[in-house]
Design an enzyme around this catalytic site. Structure first.
Site, PDB file in Angstrom:
ATOM      1  N   GLU A 177      -6.941   2.606   6.820  1.00 48.02           N
ATOM      2  CA  GLU A 177      -8.317   2.116   6.755  1.00 48.02           C
ATOM      3  C   GLU A 177      -8.383   0.591   6.861  1.00 48.02           C
ATOM      4  O   GLU A 177      -9.418   0.028   7.220  1.00 48.02           O
ATOM      5  CB  GLU A 177      -8.982   2.602   5.454  1.00 48.02           C
ATOM      6  CG  GLU A 177     -10.489   2.391   5.438  1.00 48.02           C
ATOM      7  CD  GLU A 177     -11.187   3.008   4.231  1.00 48.02           C
ATOM      8  OE1 GLU A 177     -10.621   3.941   3.613  1.00 48.02           O
ATOM      9  OE2 GLU A 177     -12.305   2.558   3.913  1.00 48.02           O
ATOM     10  N   HIS A 198     -18.982   4.515   1.603  1.00 49.43           N
ATOM     11  CA  HIS A 198     -17.873   5.439   1.513  1.00 49.43           C
ATOM     12  C   HIS A 198     -16.628   4.956   2.240  1.00 49.43           C
ATOM     13  O   HIS A 198     -15.514   5.153   1.795  1.00 49.43           O
ATOM     14  CB  HIS A 198     -18.336   6.756   2.133  1.00 49.43           C
ATOM     15  CG  HIS A 198     -17.286   7.795   2.191  1.00 49.43           C
ATOM     16  ND1 HIS A 198     -16.661   8.245   1.063  1.00 49.43           N
ATOM     17  CD2 HIS A 198     -16.746   8.474   3.215  1.00 49.43           C
ATOM     18  CE1 HIS A 198     -15.774   9.174   1.406  1.00 49.43           C
ATOM     19  NE2 HIS A 198     -15.794   9.312   2.703  1.00 49.43           N
ATOM     20  N   SER A 244     -18.020  16.391  -1.182  1.00 51.68           N
ATOM     21  CA  SER A 244     -17.472  16.544   0.172  1.00 51.68           C
ATOM     22  C   SER A 244     -18.523  17.058   1.137  1.00 51.68           C
ATOM     23  O   SER A 244     -19.311  17.937   0.830  1.00 51.68           O
ATOM     24  CB  SER A 244     -16.311  17.523   0.167  1.00 51.68           C
ATOM     25  OG  SER A 244     -16.006  17.886   1.492  1.00 51.68           O
ATOM     26  N   ARG A 264     -17.174   6.799  11.619  1.00 49.16           N
ATOM     27  CA  ARG A 264     -16.012   7.686  11.580  1.00 49.16           C
ATOM     28  C   ARG A 264     -16.457   9.126  11.358  1.00 49.16           C
ATOM     29  O   ARG A 264     -17.327   9.400  10.542  1.00 49.16           O
ATOM     30  CB  ARG A 264     -15.078   7.267  10.454  1.00 49.16           C
ATOM     31  CG  ARG A 264     -13.909   8.220  10.267  1.00 49.16           C
ATOM     32  CD  ARG A 264     -12.947   7.728   9.217  1.00 49.16           C
ATOM     33  NE  ARG A 264     -13.463   7.809   7.868  1.00 49.16           N
ATOM     34  CZ  ARG A 264     -13.554   8.927   7.149  1.00 49.16           C
ATOM     35  NH1 ARG A 264     -13.191  10.080   7.654  1.00 49.16           N
ATOM     36  NH2 ARG A 264     -14.025   8.896   5.913  1.00 49.16           N
ATOM     37  N   GLY A 291      -0.906   4.396   0.047  1.00 49.33           N
ATOM     38  CA  GLY A 291      -1.822   5.483   0.383  1.00 49.33           C
ATOM     39  C   GLY A 291      -1.216   6.305   1.511  1.00 49.33           C
ATOM     40  O   GLY A 291      -0.017   6.193   1.806  1.00 49.33           O
ATOM     41  N   LEU A 292      -2.042   7.095   2.167  1.00 50.76           N
ATOM     42  CA  LEU A 292      -1.503   7.921   3.240  1.00 50.76           C
ATOM     43  C   LEU A 292      -0.813   7.054   4.278  1.00 50.76           C
ATOM     44  O   LEU A 292       0.248   7.405   4.794  1.00 50.76           O
ATOM     45  CB  LEU A 292      -2.612   8.748   3.873  1.00 50.76           C
ATOM     46  CG  LEU A 292      -3.082   9.896   2.984  1.00 50.76           C
ATOM     47  CD1 LEU A 292      -4.203  10.651   3.649  1.00 50.76           C
ATOM     48  CD2 LEU A 292      -1.931  10.839   2.661  1.00 50.76           C
ATOM     49  N   ALA A 293      -1.400   5.910   4.588  1.00 50.41           N
ATOM     50  CA  ALA A 293      -0.817   5.050   5.612  1.00 50.41           C
ATOM     51  C   ALA A 293       0.458   4.383   5.090  1.00 50.41           C
ATOM     52  O   ALA A 293       1.543   4.576   5.643  1.00 50.41           O
ATOM     53  CB  ALA A 293      -1.836   4.004   6.057  1.00 50.41           C
ATOM     54  N   GLY A 296       0.829  -1.202   0.000  1.00 47.18           N
ATOM     55  CA  GLY A 296       0.000   0.000   0.000  1.00 47.18           C
ATOM     56  C   GLY A 296       0.858   1.244   0.000  1.00 47.18           C
ATOM     57  O   GLY A 296       1.885   1.316   0.688  1.00 47.18           O
ATOM     58  N   ARG A 325     -22.411  11.609   9.920  1.00 46.51           N
ATOM     59  CA  ARG A 325     -22.801  11.007   8.646  1.00 46.51           C
ATOM     60  C   ARG A 325     -23.895   9.962   8.772  1.00 46.51           C
ATOM     61  O   ARG A 325     -24.812   9.916   7.964  1.00 46.51           O
ATOM     62  CB  ARG A 325     -21.575  10.339   8.039  1.00 46.51           C
ATOM     63  CG  ARG A 325     -20.570  11.361   7.658  1.00 46.51           C
ATOM     64  CD  ARG A 325     -19.309  10.751   7.175  1.00 46.51           C
ATOM     65  NE  ARG A 325     -18.460  11.852   6.732  1.00 46.51           N
ATOM     66  CZ  ARG A 325     -17.212  11.695   6.316  1.00 46.51           C
ATOM     67  NH1 ARG A 325     -16.678  10.510   6.302  1.00 46.51           N
ATOM     68  NH2 ARG A 325     -16.530  12.737   5.921  1.00 46.51           N
TER      69      ARG A 325
END
Ligand SMILES: Cc1cc2nc3c(=O)[nH]c(=O)nc-3n(C[C@H](O)[C@H](O)[C@H](O)COP(=O)(O)OP(=O)(O)OC[C@H]3O[C@@H](n4cnc5c(N)ncnc54)[C@H](O)[C@@H]3O)c2cc1C
Ligand code: SF4
Ligand code: FES
Lengths: 248, 651
Positions: free
Chosen positions: B439, B415, B298, B449, B56-58, B54, B344
């Site tokens: 995630e 989402h 958003s 979340r 991604g951000l992580a 991965g 949400r």
């Protein structure tokens, strides 16, 4: 509506490749271009034929994965959108549409409409960063950045690395891509220490990869889905020049 | 309390607990853990190898940081460049308890909001640390050149985001994820250039290799040549994102999948709370059968847009012709304190209810209005454009309608997935040496979340938490020598090859996508915004039957030894079937409503979620029970010491 597609098919990078014609019927104007290809691929699969390979991931114009030359235009006829955001309402019933991959020497075709854009990553490796090791940063408010600079840096930073600029350029130049990164980082105070080496190293890598030079034709900006402006290339040139004088 | 009827699907095993968080007051835990953690000295780091799946951000931030620290890192992603990981699509922003607004924010308040937002189903210790680390993330990103929005004085701007009452969200217009990811990507490329990280793009992980009980490697498929490769290391990290695509339609990127985590689950990693999924209230509604994915608008739009439906069912006038008195701003009416900014899960369910009452708008009546007329009148079109320009453009592009003139139509869509592989305080799964970040793990968001908290978690895990905790693990290395010829590696690799061949040999009559869509329908219908015992039981039967049909009737064209997108998708969908079943079992066993998990049988008289803290204040960590066997439930009790459990109220 009904559409005729002429699509570039190429089994792998060694294959010569060629155009093939397909009919797609019952196309809805609300479909995206890629959804139209999905439908065609479903039909090809059922018929036992190899579906058309093309890249896409986010399908919302931000990841930079998609990219097709449609009727000779990188990302198609509509301005400032990626291929995945192009909808069939931009076409009419009975249209004949040519679909081809990015064409540029450093972007080898891997299969059908998929190319290798690894050269872009290597250009970033050469200098497209600010050296800021994890955990060493001062408080975020330590250095204020004038809003105008921050906004302009952001505009340049919106480049998605899709490669349309290269595909559109008759010289196959990556100058717009490089200029976007050099501008983004060079406008910020944090980016100053490496400003000159960055410009020089990125341009040198682009040359090494086989991208052409810029002769200010402007096709890149016209094709760019993010509206990156061609005047950033002048800024890039200034930084390169500054670097060379710096070194001398 | 589990009813008798669902035990036919699973068995209950021993409880499970986190053993890594030190026994000190919560505000000292992270310091203490870092202090007691063993270190790896710089010369030894070069001899320690780390696989990170991965970018991604992580994963990207972890690979950059561990490369920089001197470890030998191999990093994998399925896209053609690490910069394209799905994190790139995040729009709204990232939270941090900086209190730059001086509006009463603090680490404790962010911690409180996150635990409350998660409906008291997350682990206190992890959430507290997340809140602490949040402030460092912003510093790090600014130093890298992330162009966050700024005010005229040159300082960083903040906005407020769904479910909270302070302004702690940092943003870069509507492209925050892009800018944060490019920051991590650039740091990663720097390490690749320096030779500290080996990058493998267009490589898909298809299994994990265990040696003597430890995760020691992965099996990947080179997506260009089809070659099945084995890569070994001292430790394996998964930052492979969420599994929202089990619903087929979601706001996730096309390639998002559960394969990496599911394969690890099958090898012994427990799966935490798989049924906790987040349905985002503001997405562009479905337009037709051909739809391949859904697009998020958003939720920052809810700061200025007002949500409404006509008072009268079936009112199909042009929205601009509907007078104020005949509009129902249902969120403002039902939740006066939070109005359009309720969390949400609450906003999504309210939209569904309005549509179920026949008051939905647009095609099929599955939509509600998000109206900017007031904001434009109050702030001027220019100001609205400056804030939301790119989102409005995207909306116009997709729908062909101009949101400056006529209200947007929105509807909830899948989402985010709060569930994921179970991890302890160190982010280590139940397989020693298998760490899970971003995630892909279950750890911080409980049953729901809050907006702008996933980016925070990804970067917290990758830049700051994992680099400390993984060092503690690696300090015990070297482990048993094991390369790709080790019997365990060979066995895993052969199994992957076999599975690929099996998929290619079925040669049935249905496409992979047709199966995926059907699975998605089942999940959305029965395991979506509202769930019931009856529906879930039905879904489990349907999924099993569909999976069986898949394995006998799917058509996967082409061969393995080439770029084969049909084969890629087939493997992912096969894993989604198994996950989907577990999600339904989890949802069925959780006889309460909490956060994104709403059971029709468990609601208050006015239709709000009804938790059952006496019986369900635990994490459900599921152990794989073997093919054909039911999963085994391990409960991790949730203990709230720093925060008092309350019924969530946004009224
Ligand atoms: C449209 C959208 C908007 C969002 N907006 C926000 C927001 O404003 N604020 C916020 O906080 N959160 C937001 N989120 C959520 C947030 O973006 C994600 O939760 C987060 O970015 C996930 O990051 P990650 O690093 O865990 O995973 P990802 O970014 O999904 O990265 C996964 C990585 O794993 C790789 N991978 C996956 N499977 C495999 C495999 N089998 N083999 C090899 N590689 C694999 C991929 O290539 C990729 O590199 C948004 C999400 C969406 C969908
Ligand atoms: S400059 Fe524009 S066209 Fe070129 S890679 Fe960036 S976004 Fe694409
Ligand atoms: S698929 Fe991501 S930009 Fe088109």
């Amino acid at each position: 509506m009904n559409i005729t597609l002429r699509v570039w098919r190429q089994r792998n990078s060694d294959d010569a490749g060629g155009m093939q014609t397909y009919q797609v019927t019952d196309v809805s104007p609300d479909m995206s271009f890629l959804e139209m290809l999905d439908v065609l691929n479903e039909n090809l699969t059922i018929a036992g034929e190899d579906p058309i390979a093309f890249d896409s991931d986010c399908r919302e114009g931000i990841c930079g994965m998609c990219g097709l030359v449609i009727n000779g235009l990188a990302h198609g006829p509509k301005e400032r959108v990626t291929t995945c955001q192009l909808h069939m309402r931009s076409f009419s019933d009975g249209d004949v549409i040519d679909v081809e991959p990015w064409r540029a020497e450093p972007f080898t075709v891997i299969k059908d409409l998929i190319v290798d854009r690894g050269a872009f990553d290597r250009i970033i490796q050469a200098g497209g960063f600010i050296t800021a090791p994890t955990g060493t940063a001062p408080d975020a408010h330590a250095v204020p950045v004038p809003k105008a600079d921050a906004d302009a840096a952001f505009d340049a930073a919106t480049c998605i690395g899709c490669g349309a600029c290269v595909a559109a350029c008759p010289n196959g130049s990556a100058s717009l891509f490089v200029a976007a990164k050099v501008t983004h980082l060079g406008l910020l105070p944090q980016g100053q220490p490496e400003r000159h080496s960055r410009a020089l190293d990125m341009v040198a890598q682009a040359d090494l990869e086989g991208f052409g030079g810029c002769t200010q034709i402007g096709e890149c900006t016209a094709a760019c889905p993010k509206g990156i402006q061609i005047d950033l290339i002048s800024r890039l040139n200034r930084d390169v020049l500054g670097a060379l004088t710096h070194r001398a | 309390m589990s009813s008798v009827s669902d035990t036919q699907y699973f068995t209950v095993g021993e409880p499970i607990a986190d053993t890594k968080a030190p026994d000190v007051p919560i505000n000292l835990m992270w310091d203490e853990r870092r202090f007691e953690a063993k270190l790896v000295n710089p010369t030894n780091r070069r001899k320690r190898s780390v696989i990170i799946v991965g970018t991604g951000l992580a994963g990207g931030s972890a690979a950059a940081t561990l490369g920089e620290a001197g470890y030998h890192v191999k990093n994998f992603c399925y896209q053609d460049s690490p910069r394209r990981a799905h994190s790139i699509a995040a729009q709204g922003g990232i939270n941090a308890a900086k209190n730059y607004r001086n509006d009463g924010d603090s680490v404790h308040r962010l911690f409180y909001d996150t635990v409350k937002g998660g409906d008291y189903r997350s682990r206190e210790s992890n959430v507290y640390r997340l809140s602490q680390v949040s402030v460092e993330i912003i510093d790090q990103c600014v130093a890298q050149g992330v162009p966050f929005a700024r005010e005229y004085g040159g300082l960083l701007d903040n906005r407020s985001f769904g479910g909270v009452q302070v302004s702690r969200t940092f943003y870069a217009r509507g492209q925050t994820g892009q800018q944060l990811l490019l920051g991590a990507y650039q740091a990663l490329e720097r390490q690749i250039g320096a030779g500290n990280v080996e990058m493998y793009t267009r490589h898909e992980m298809l299994d994990v290799v265990l040696v003597e009980g430890r995760a020691r490697g992965i099996v990947v498929r080179d997506m260009v040549s089809g070659e099945i490769e084995t890569h070994m290391a001292d430790v394996v990290v998964l930052g492979t994102g969420g599994y929202g695509n089990v619903f087929f339609l979601s706001t996730n990127a096309m390639g998002c999948n559960v394969t990496a985590t599911w394969r690890a689950h099958r090898k012994g990693a427990y799966f935490g709370n798989p049924c906790y999924t987040q349905i985002h209230p503001t997405c562009i509604p479905v337009s037709g059968d051909y739809q391949s994915k859904l697009t998020l608008m958003s939720e920052s739009l809810r700061n200025d847009g007002r949500i409404w439906v006509p008072v009268q069912a079936g009112d199909d006038r042009d929205p601009r012709q509907i007078p104020e008195a005949e509009r129902d701003y249902y969120l403002e009416r039902r939740y006066p304190a939070f109005g359009n900014l309720v969390p949400r899960d609450v906003a999504s369910r309210a939209a569904k209810q309005a549509c179920d009452e026949g008051r939905g708008v647009g095609p099929g009546g599955r939509g509600v209005f998000l109206d900017f007329a007031d904001a434009i009148a109050r702030l001027g079109r220019k100001a609205v454009e400056a804030k939301y320009g790119n989102l409005f453009e995207m909306y116009a592009q997709i729908t062909g309608e101009d949101p400056y003139v006529t209200p947007m139509r929105i509807y909830p869509a899948v989402h985010y997935t709060m569930g994921g592989l179970w991890v302890d305080y160190d982010l280590e799964s139940t397989i020693p040496g298998l760490f899970v970040i971003g995630e892909a793990n279950f750890s911080d968001h409980g049953a729901n979340r809050l907006g702008a908290s996933a980016l925070m978690q990804g970067l917290s895990d990758g830049y700051f938490v994992l680099p400390s905790t993984i060092a503690n693990y690696l300090a015990d290395a070297p482990f048993e020598a094991a390369d790709s010829t080790h019997p365990a590696a060979v066995e895993a690799t052969d199994a992957v090859r076999e599975r690929v061949q099996r998929l290619l040999s079925i040669n049935g009559t249905r496409t992979v996508d047709s199966f995926h869509k059907e699975l998605g329908h089942i999940m959305w219908e029965y395991c979506g915004m509202e769930r019931s015992a009856e529906g879930l039981t039905k879904a489990i039967g349907l999924i099993r039957a569909l999976r069986e049909e898949f394995w006998t009737n799917v058509r996967v064209t082409g061969a393995n030894e080439e770029l084969n997108q049909t084969l890629e998708r087939a493997g992912r969908v096969a894993d989604f079937f198994e996950l989907g079943e577990l999600m339904c079992i989890d949802a069925l066993h959780r006889e309460e409503s909490c956060g994104g998990h709403f059971r029709a049988e468990h609601q208050t008289p006015d239709g709000e979620a009804l938790r059952d803290d006496d019986n369900f204040a635990y994490v459900a960590a599921w152990e794989f029970g073997g093919d054909g066997g039911g999963p085994v439930l391990h409960k991790e009790d949730l203990v709230y010491e720093a925060i008092e459990m309350k019924q969530r109220s946004y009224k």
